[in-house]
Design a protein around this motif. Structure first.
Motif, PDB file in Angstrom:
ATOM      1  N   ILE A  13     -35.521  22.695 -43.110  1.00 34.22           N
ATOM      2  CA  ILE A  13     -36.781  22.118 -42.632  1.00 34.22           C
ATOM      3  C   ILE A  13     -37.703  23.225 -42.131  1.00 34.22           C
ATOM      4  O   ILE A  13     -38.879  23.284 -42.489  1.00 34.22           O
ATOM      5  N   ARG A  33     -31.381  34.838 -36.787  1.00 36.09           N
ATOM      6  CA  ARG A  33     -30.169  35.521 -36.289  1.00 36.09           C
ATOM      7  C   ARG A  33     -29.888  36.787 -37.068  1.00 36.09           C
ATOM      8  O   ARG A  33     -29.691  37.850 -36.511  1.00 36.09           O
ATOM      9  N   GLN A  37     -32.893  38.477 -42.430  1.00 35.22           N
ATOM     10  CA  GLN A  37     -33.824  37.343 -42.556  1.00 35.22           C
ATOM     11  C   GLN A  37     -35.244  37.726 -42.138  1.00 35.22           C
ATOM     12  O   GLN A  37     -36.199  37.023 -42.463  1.00 35.22           O
ATOM     13  N   VAL A 111     -36.636  18.084 -33.738  1.00 32.13           N
ATOM     14  CA  VAL A 111     -35.982  17.362 -34.837  1.00 32.13           C
ATOM     15  C   VAL A 111     -34.651  16.850 -34.307  1.00 32.13           C
ATOM     16  O   VAL A 111     -33.752  17.626 -33.978  1.00 32.13           O
TER      17      VAL A 111
HETATM   18  N1  NAP Z   1     -28.093  16.963 -42.046  1.00 31.41           N
HETATM   19  C1  NAP Z   1     -28.665  15.801 -41.812  1.00 31.41           C
HETATM   20  O1  NAP Z   1     -28.544  14.839 -42.580  1.00 31.41           O
HETATM   21  C2  NAP Z   1     -29.510  15.652 -40.583  1.00 31.41           C
HETATM   22  C3  NAP Z   1     -30.036  14.401 -40.298  1.00 31.41           C
HETATM   23  C4  NAP Z   1     -30.893  14.271 -39.216  1.00 31.41           C
HETATM   24  C5  NAP Z   1     -31.209  15.373 -38.437  1.00 31.41           C
HETATM   25  N2  NAP Z   1     -30.662  16.590 -38.708  1.00 31.41           N
HETATM   26  C6  NAP Z   1     -31.086  17.731 -37.872  1.00 31.41           C
HETATM   27  O2  NAP Z   1     -32.102  18.440 -38.569  1.00 31.41           O
HETATM   28  C7  NAP Z   1     -32.220  19.741 -38.024  1.00 31.41           C
HETATM   29  C8  NAP Z   1     -32.442  20.829 -39.059  1.00 31.41           C
HETATM   30  O3  NAP Z   1     -31.997  20.514 -40.321  1.00 31.41           O
HETATM   31  P1  NAP Z   1     -32.034  21.629 -41.473  1.00 31.41           P
HETATM   32  O4  NAP Z   1     -31.664  20.975 -42.717  1.00 31.41           O
HETATM   33  O5  NAP Z   1     -33.296  22.430 -41.424  1.00 31.41           O
HETATM   34  O6  NAP Z   1     -30.813  22.542 -40.967  1.00 31.41           O
HETATM   35  P2  NAP Z   1     -30.255  23.903 -41.530  1.00 31.41           P
HETATM   36  O7  NAP Z   1     -30.802  24.211 -42.874  1.00 31.41           O
HETATM   37  O8  NAP Z   1     -28.788  23.884 -41.305  1.00 31.41           O
HETATM   38  O9  NAP Z   1     -30.934  24.972 -40.516  1.00 31.41           O
HETATM   39  C9  NAP Z   1     -30.470  25.140 -39.219  1.00 31.41           C
HETATM   40  C10 NAP Z   1     -31.297  26.221 -38.567  1.00 31.41           C
HETATM   41  O10 NAP Z   1     -30.736  26.472 -37.269  1.00 31.41           O
HETATM   42  C11 NAP Z   1     -30.524  27.875 -37.168  1.00 31.41           C
HETATM   43  N3  NAP Z   1     -29.431  28.202 -36.280  1.00 31.41           N
HETATM   44  C12 NAP Z   1     -28.129  27.786 -36.359  1.00 31.41           C
HETATM   45  N4  NAP Z   1     -27.409  28.366 -35.381  1.00 31.41           N
HETATM   46  C13 NAP Z   1     -28.274  29.149 -34.678  1.00 31.41           C
HETATM   47  C14 NAP Z   1     -28.132  30.006 -33.565  1.00 31.41           C
HETATM   48  N5  NAP Z   1     -26.952  30.166 -32.946  1.00 31.41           N
HETATM   49  N6  NAP Z   1     -29.220  30.676 -33.112  1.00 31.41           N
HETATM   50  C15 NAP Z   1     -30.422  30.539 -33.714  1.00 31.41           C
HETATM   51  N7  NAP Z   1     -30.629  29.733 -34.777  1.00 31.41           N
HETATM   52  C16 NAP Z   1     -29.559  29.052 -35.252  1.00 31.41           C
HETATM   53  C17 NAP Z   1     -30.197  28.325 -38.573  1.00 31.41           C
HETATM   54  O11 NAP Z   1     -30.309  29.727 -38.660  1.00 31.41           O
HETATM   55  P3  NAP Z   1     -29.435  30.594 -39.728  1.00 31.41           P
HETATM   56  O12 NAP Z   1     -30.332  30.776 -40.916  1.00 31.41           O
HETATM   57  O13 NAP Z   1     -29.176  31.856 -39.006  1.00 31.41           O
HETATM   58  O14 NAP Z   1     -28.188  29.816 -40.031  1.00 31.41           O
HETATM   59  C18 NAP Z   1     -31.273  27.564 -39.324  1.00 31.41           C
HETATM   60  O15 NAP Z   1     -32.518  28.193 -39.198  1.00 31.41           O
HETATM   61  C19 NAP Z   1     -30.963  19.964 -37.200  1.00 31.41           C
HETATM   62  O16 NAP Z   1     -31.311  19.888 -35.834  1.00 31.41           O
HETATM   63  C20 NAP Z   1     -30.065  18.783 -37.588  1.00 31.41           C
HETATM   64  O17 NAP Z   1     -29.226  18.399 -36.531  1.00 31.41           O
HETATM   65  C21 NAP Z   1     -29.834  16.746 -39.761  1.00 31.41           C
END
Ligand code: NAP
Length: 217
Positions: A13, A33, A37, A111
């Protein structure tokens, strides 16, 4: 032009959102991180800011947020363990709510997750913790005096989506393209009148611009 800090800028997202915000003329900073990147963020027009949500406390977050108007939290532990879920998905937004106030950031977009996610499936400990933690994070942000919007997307799809959604305070459960989530977040940011609202989001039939216009006070 607003100065916007995105937590989760390298995610499915966040990456899409950053591109939209930059294209709209905003100045965007994005947390990352891995050192490698930084270049991709720079190429996307985003100011890269190194940091790990497992280690950032309120004082550090406050420093990162200085000179920003708006923060977006779309980071997530993505099922990588209970500690990481609690610290990133749970404490992250709560710390952000405090840091935003300290840094003078007036608006925060979070989110979150759709409360009906996972219904009808065998309950799993990790998922239950995730849902409980997401709700605690919503509650922490909603209790703050900030202008917040909590966006609860349905199951996320690895797609751009066609820009048609269902968006409102209570929807039946569904899935949503990550591209549509980014479109809605970018649109919300450009409509500051939509504030202190919890909104659910799925793919649907209404063009994003109309769905947002319907919420404008
Ligand atoms: N999956 C689902 O179906 C679903 C449904 C509803 C809501 N959500 C929520 O939607 C949100 C984002 O979704 P998305 O698809 O964009 O997720 P994503 O692609 O997994 O991205 C997660 C982001 O969080 C960052 N992150 C993870 N650990 C971190 C840390 N320790 N320090 C700093 N940054 C960190 C990741 O960075 P890196 O690039 O370093 O990994 C990445 O930028 C989340 O909050 C999730 O809970 C998900």
């Amino acid at each position: 032009m607003s100065r916007i800090f995105v937590f989760g800028a390298t995610g499915g997202i966040g990456r899409r959102l950053c591109l939209r915000l930059v294209a709209s003329g905003h100045r965007v900073s994005g947390l990352h991180r891995a050192p490698e990147q930084a270049e991709a963020l720079r190429e996307a027009g985003v100011v890269p800011v190194a940091g790990d949500l497992m280690a950032l406390g309120v004082p550090e977050m406050t420093r990162l947020l200085q000179n920003h108007d708006i923060a977006v939290f779309s980071a997530g532990a993505a099922g990588s363990g209970a500690d990481r879920t609690r610290t990133i998905d749970g404490e992250g937004p709560a710390k952000l709510a405090e840091a935003a106030q300290a840094a003078g950031v007036g608006r925060v977009y979070l989110v979150s997750a759709f409360p009906e996610a996972g219904r009808g499936r065998e309950p799993k400990e990790g998922f239950e913790l995730y849902m409980r933690t997401k709700k605690e994070a919503d509650a922490a942000l909603a209790a703050s005096p900030l202008d917040w919007v909590i966006l609860r997307p349905g199951t996320l799809l690895h797609e751009e989506g066609g820009g048609r959604v269902a968006l409102g305070p209570a929807l039946t459960y569904g899935s949503v393209a990550r591209g549509n989530v980014a479109r809605v977040l970018a649109g919300l940011i450009d409509r500051p009148g939509i504030r202190r609202r919890v909104l659910e989001l799925t793919d649907g039939a209404t063009p994003v611009i109309e769905a947002l216009a319907a919420l404008d006070p």
